[in-house]
Design a protein around this motif. Sequence first.
Motif, short mmCIF file in Angstrom:
data_model
loop_
_atom_site.label_atom_id
_atom_site.label_comp_id
_atom_site.label_asym_id
_atom_site.label_seq_id
_atom_site.Cartn_x
_atom_site.Cartn_y
_atom_site.Cartn_z
N PRO A 137 0.79 -1.23 0.00
CA PRO A 137 0.00 0.00 0.00
C PRO A 137 0.83 1.29 0.00
N SER A 138 2.14 1.20 0.20
CA SER A 138 2.95 2.39 0.46
C SER A 138 2.92 3.45 -0.64
N LEU A 139 2.84 3.05 -1.91
CA LEU A 139 2.85 4.04 -2.99
C LEU A 139 1.50 4.23 -3.66
N ILE A 140 0.49 3.50 -3.22
CA ILE A 140 -0.80 3.58 -3.92
C ILE A 140 -1.94 4.13 -3.08
N ILE A 141 -1.77 4.16 -1.76
CA ILE A 141 -2.84 4.64 -0.88
C ILE A 141 -2.37 5.94 -0.23
N TYR A 142 -3.08 7.02 -0.52
CA TYR A 142 -2.68 8.33 0.02
C TYR A 142 -3.81 9.33 -0.17
N ALA A 143 -3.67 10.45 0.53
CA ALA A 143 -4.59 11.58 0.33
C ALA A 143 -4.15 12.27 -0.95
N ALA A 144 -5.03 12.36 -1.93
CA ALA A 144 -4.70 13.03 -3.20
C ALA A 144 -5.05 14.51 -3.16
N VAL A 145 -6.13 14.85 -2.46
CA VAL A 145 -6.60 16.24 -2.36
C VAL A 145 -6.99 16.49 -0.91
N ARG A 146 -6.43 17.57 -0.33
CA ARG A 146 -6.81 17.94 1.04
C ARG A 146 -7.08 19.43 1.10
N GLU A 147 -8.04 19.76 1.93
CA GLU A 147 -8.42 21.16 2.14
C GLU A 147 -7.91 21.59 3.51
N LEU A 148 -7.31 22.76 3.58
CA LEU A 148 -6.83 23.31 4.84
C LEU A 148 -7.16 24.80 4.85
N ASP A 149 -8.08 25.18 5.71
CA ASP A 149 -8.53 26.57 5.77
C ASP A 149 -8.95 27.03 4.37
N ASN A 150 -8.28 28.02 3.81
CA ASN A 150 -8.64 28.52 2.48
C ASN A 150 -7.69 28.00 1.40
#
Length: 134
Positions: free
Chosen positions: A72-85
């Motif tokens: 899973p090390s290279l295939i499972i991850y957050a692709a898009v994250r929102e932080l404040d604005n």
Amino acid sequence: MDIYKVNNIGELINGNPYVGRGIITGCSADGKNQVNAYFIMGRSANSRNRVFEKKGNDLYTVPFDASKVEDPSLIIYAAVRELDNKLIVTNGDQTDTIYDGVKAGLTFSKSLESRCFEPDGPNWTPRISTMTTF
């Protein structure tokens, strides 16, 4: 590379049997909206065994069939994250590196200084990352 050139993604990837992971970021034609697009392919069966899943306002890659995950090390991850604005979009687990760094007061660039290519030799996939501040 001319970063201001308007490209047609269809023309750029036409005939390419493997376009990999890609991020498109920019403005709508009328200049009123931010546009982000993310596409994902995989060379290995492990990499092809993933789909996107929305969790809150964030987008993650997750296994399509968890029983077939080899590494899973290279295939499972957050692709898009929102932080404040801010909207952080990347092609790997450096999304969290940027998120954590910016949250701690670092700049986008400083957050990434600890990262380089993905450890996927012999390919050494570049880490592609964007952050938009609204």
